[in-house]
Design a protein around this motif. Structure first.
Motif, short mmCIF file in Angstrom:
data_model
loop_
_atom_site.label_atom_id
_atom_site.label_comp_id
_atom_site.label_asym_id
_atom_site.label_seq_id
_atom_site.Cartn_x
_atom_site.Cartn_y
_atom_site.Cartn_z
N ILE A 1 0.85 -1.20 0.00
CA ILE A 1 0.00 0.00 0.00
C ILE A 1 0.89 1.25 0.00
CG2 ILE A 1 -0.24 0.26 2.53
CD1 ILE A 1 -3.33 0.64 1.97
N GLY A 2 0.31 2.38 -0.34
CA GLY A 2 1.07 3.65 -0.35
C GLY A 2 2.21 3.56 -1.34
N SER B 1 4.41 1.46 -1.52
CA SER B 1 4.67 0.07 -1.93
C SER B 1 3.61 -0.42 -2.91
CB SER B 1 4.72 -0.83 -0.69
OG SER B 1 5.82 -0.47 0.11
N PHE C 1 7.44 -3.84 6.83
CA PHE C 1 6.82 -5.14 7.11
C PHE C 1 5.98 -5.09 8.39
CE2 PHE C 1 6.64 -9.75 6.11
CZ PHE C 1 6.64 -9.63 4.74
N THR D 1 -1.22 -4.13 4.93
CA THR D 1 -0.44 -5.07 4.12
C THR D 1 -0.27 -6.40 4.86
OG1 THR D 1 0.69 -3.26 3.04
CG2 THR D 1 1.79 -5.41 2.96
N GLY E 1 9.53 5.41 1.09
CA GLY E 1 8.48 4.57 0.51
C GLY E 1 7.96 5.11 -0.82
N ARG E 2 7.64 6.40 -0.85
CA ARG E 2 7.05 6.97 -2.06
C ARG E 2 8.07 7.18 -3.16
NH1 ARG E 2 6.85 10.05 2.33
NH2 ARG E 2 7.96 12.04 2.40
N GLU F 1 2.49 13.81 0.27
CA GLU F 1 3.12 13.26 1.47
C GLU F 1 4.49 13.92 1.69
OE1 GLU F 1 2.21 9.08 3.04
OE2 GLU F 1 4.22 8.81 2.27
N GLN G 1 7.14 11.74 7.00
CA GLN G 1 5.67 11.69 6.84
C GLN G 1 5.01 11.44 8.18
OE1 GLN G 1 7.68 9.41 4.75
NE2 GLN G 1 7.86 8.29 6.68
N VAL H 1 1.04 10.86 8.96
CA VAL H 1 0.20 9.67 8.74
C VAL H 1 0.07 8.84 10.03
CG1 VAL H 1 0.83 9.58 6.30
CG2 VAL H 1 2.10 8.18 7.94
N LYS I 1 -3.29 6.28 12.39
CA LYS I 1 -2.95 4.86 12.59
C LYS I 1 -3.11 4.49 14.06
CE LYS I 1 0.74 4.42 9.15
NZ LYS I 1 2.16 4.17 8.98
O1 LIG Z 1 6.00 -0.06 2.69
P1 LIG Z 1 5.32 0.06 4.01
O2 LIG Z 1 6.29 0.08 5.15
O3 LIG Z 1 4.29 -1.04 4.17
O4 LIG Z 1 4.58 1.43 4.05
C1 LIG Z 1 3.50 1.76 3.24
C2 LIG Z 1 3.11 3.21 3.42
O5 LIG Z 1 2.85 3.41 4.78
C3 LIG Z 1 2.63 4.71 5.27
O6 LIG Z 1 1.31 5.05 5.10
C4 LIG Z 1 3.50 5.77 4.69
O7 LIG Z 1 2.91 7.01 4.85
C5 LIG Z 1 3.77 5.56 3.22
O8 LIG Z 1 4.79 6.44 2.82
C6 LIG Z 1 4.21 4.15 2.97
O9 LIG Z 1 4.52 4.00 1.62
#
Ligand SMILES: O=P(O)(O)OC[C@H]1O[C@H](O)[C@H](O)[C@@H](O)[C@@H]1O
Length: 568
Positions: A154-155, A157, A215, A220, A273-274, A360, A509, A512, A516
């Motif tokens: 997600i995001g 990834s 992870f 995810t 990540g982005r 972001e 970021q 976010v 959560k």
């Molecule tokens: O790749 P991950 O660790 O699962 O993170 C997935 C996403 O999680 C968060 O929401 C971050 O804001 C994103 O930047 C990131 O891409």
């Protein structure tokens, strides 16, 4: 500039503020009548043409923006990024996505170590693994070839890999190399997304790639456990080793999940990540679908822009110019949004990807030193491919709010179509709109013109187009893997330049996190209410009422959660 000085307190910023008042008095109609000006606002690099003559900017604006870049130390910040300095200071990390697409012999240091050999070790491993899968030498638990891939993430990834996959899907070379294969993306924790992803797929012929930098991402990991169940309930638990692989920086957690570390593809904390689509995050699923050689071209396209960004003087530097113009629009002309309008259906997932990269990265309220910003940073990005968008939100862009637009066109279509008897080819028809819209926005239509057309007087005010609406145009020679890499890197770097000017940290970021942690509290409540009948408590009136209503109306969910997979 001393690090604690805000950019808005500098002389070049103040000069731009005053200058913006003058520029607001001019109209693009007049600016565009100056051919000399227009000529100086066209830049080309490696086949990509940028025309920014329809920006509400003069030659003086450009000079003043370069001065702003100087006082913001943009060049120094670019160098710091490429030199692996810890410019992501709140996470104490380097920002080295450029290393992900650097040539094998490049030297890029992070913490005193050249990271390029590590990058290429993983790329070589991906090449080897994807060739095994694609050639059928690696088979599933029942001996069948793995033709289908579900990438779970997600995001960052998810969005970048989805963008590139969507863009390649109709490229002739990519089509050829993807024949008989499918790539799907499972991102949303909504069980409907699981159902949609597994529909029509057979676990025997499916490879699942879990993509997560940390992870630990809740969505995810639940989706990963769900697909692990899908595989093991059909083929037995030992099948997981053959049907699940992972991409992560956290190889310990990958192993703990039950994935063989040999089938884990690493990346590093210096990849945001982005900004990770050029790491195994994108390269593994995309190489499974299209073969490594196609994806290598994508990396080369991005690398070409990396070199350009690093070494080209600002007047001819595409990402720097674009970044400066964005800052001009947001901070001085007061236009907070930007529309990303690719005239290519293949780029339909480009705006959603850039939305994350930009919003972001630059949606911050404090400077990199933690000082609250007295101005708004970041911009609101959205977009749809043309011409679809024209029949949707362009009304607002033409006669409502002013939204600077990025028009992205492609010279050679991936899929040319001509019909005998038609006036133009289908791609020419599309591109007629690409060329027309920027002028419609810039020039508009006056009441005099309408009167000459004998428009009834009561309709004249409704049919006036004020014009003077800025846009810029990017023209790509074609849309192959290389060009897609170029486009990606141009936007990544543009966004970094904006952040460098605003003096913010574009690479963390924290925004976010709050949602959560509140979701964790709700998750606990749902669990104790369902399993022990506990009433909802610890929330405000609104959330308590809604949660109570939700629990009462969904009392059929069994408290002990016996496994149930989508029934589709
Ligand atoms: O790749 P991950 O660790 O699962 O993170 C997935 C996403 O999680 C968060 O929401 C971050 O804001 C994103 O930047 C990131 O891409």
């Amino acid at each position: 500039m001393a690090s604690s000085t805000l950019i808005c307190d500098t002389q070049p910023w103040k000069e731009l503020e005053a200058h913006a008042e003058d520029v607001k008095k001019t109209h693009l109609r007049d600016l565009l009548s100056d051919d000399e000006r227009s000529r100086s606002m066209v830049v080309e690099f490696d086949g990509i043409l940028l025309d920014y003559s329809r920006q509400l900017a003069t030659l003086e604006t450009k000079e003043k923006l370069f001065k702003l870049a100087e006082v913001a130390s943009v060049k120094e910040k670019i160098n710091q990024m490429y030199n692996g300095e810890h410019i992501n200071s709140t996470e104490n990390r380097s920002v080295l996505h450029v290393a992900l697409r650097a040539p094998r012999d490049a030297v890029i240091q992070s913490d005193g170590k050249n990271v390029v050999p590590d990058v290429w070790n993983v790329l070589d491993k991906i090449k080897d693994f994807t060739e095994q899968i694609r050639s059928g030498s690696w088979v599933g638990a029942t001996g069948k070839e793995l033709k289908d891939v579900i990438a779970v993430g997600i995001g960052g990834s998810f969005l970048g890999p989805l963008f590139v996959h969507t863009a390649l899907q109709t490229d002739p070379e990519a089509i050829e190399s993807a024949r008989g294969r499918q790539l799907r993306f499972l991102a949303n924790v909504d069980p409907i997304d699981v159902a949609r992803n597994i529909t029509g797929l057979n676990p025997e012929t499916t490879l699942v790639v879990i993509v997560s930098k940390t992870f630990t991402t809740a969505e995810t990991m639940l989706n990963a456990r769900t697909l692990r169940e899908w595989i093991s309930s059909a083929l037995g638990p030992s099948a997981v080793a053959k049907h699940m692989v992972a991409v992560s920086t956290n190889l310990k957690l990958v192993e703990k999940f039950g994935i063989d570390p040999n089938n884990a593809f690493a990346f590093w904390d210096w990849v945001g990540g982005r900004y990770s689509v050029c790491s195994a995050v994108g390269v593994l699923p995309l190489s499974l679908q299209y073969g490594f050689s196609v994806i290598e071209k994508f990396l080369k396209g991005a690398s070409s822009i990396d070199q350009h960004m690093y070494s080209e003087q600002f007047e001819r530097n595409l990402p720097v110019l674009l970044g400066l113009l964005s800052v001009w629009n947001v901070s001085f002309l007061g236009y907070p949004a930007r529309a990303i309008l690719p005239y290519s259906q293949a780029l339909e997932k480009f705006a959603p990807h850039i939305q994350q990269v930009s919003m972001e990265s630059n949606g911050k309220g404090v400077s990199i030193d933690g000082v609250p910003l007295p101005f708004e940073a970041g911009e609101i990005d959205f977009g749809e491919p043309g011409t679809n968008g024209q029949h949707s939100f362009y009304q607002l862009i033409h006669q409502g709010r002013v939204i600077p637009c990025d028009f992205i066109g492609v010279v050679k279509s991936q899929q040319p179509v001509y019909l005998s008897g038609e006036v133009v080819s289908n791609h020419d028809e599309l591109m007629s709109n690409f060329f027309a819209q920027p002028d419609a926005l810039a020039y508009g239509k006056t009441s005099e013109q309408l009167q000459k057309e004998n428009v009834p007087p009561h309709l004249v005010p409704h049919k006036i187009f004020s014009g003077n609406r800025p846009s810029l145009s990017l023209l790509l020679p074609s849309l192959n893997a290389y060009n897609i890499g170029q486009l990606l890197a141009i936007y990544e770097h543009r966004i970094a330049v904006e952040g460098f000017i605003w003096g913010i940290n574009s690479f963390d970021q924290w925004g976010v996190e709050l949602g959560k942690s509140l979701a964790t509290q709700v998750r606990k409540q749902l669990n104790v209410s369902r399993t022990q009948g506990e009433p909802v408590q610890g929330f405000n009136f609104s959330t308590t009422s809604m949660l109570t209503r939700y629990l009462q109306a969904s009392a059929d969910v069994p408290a002990d959660l016996p496994t149930r997979l989508p029934q589709i």
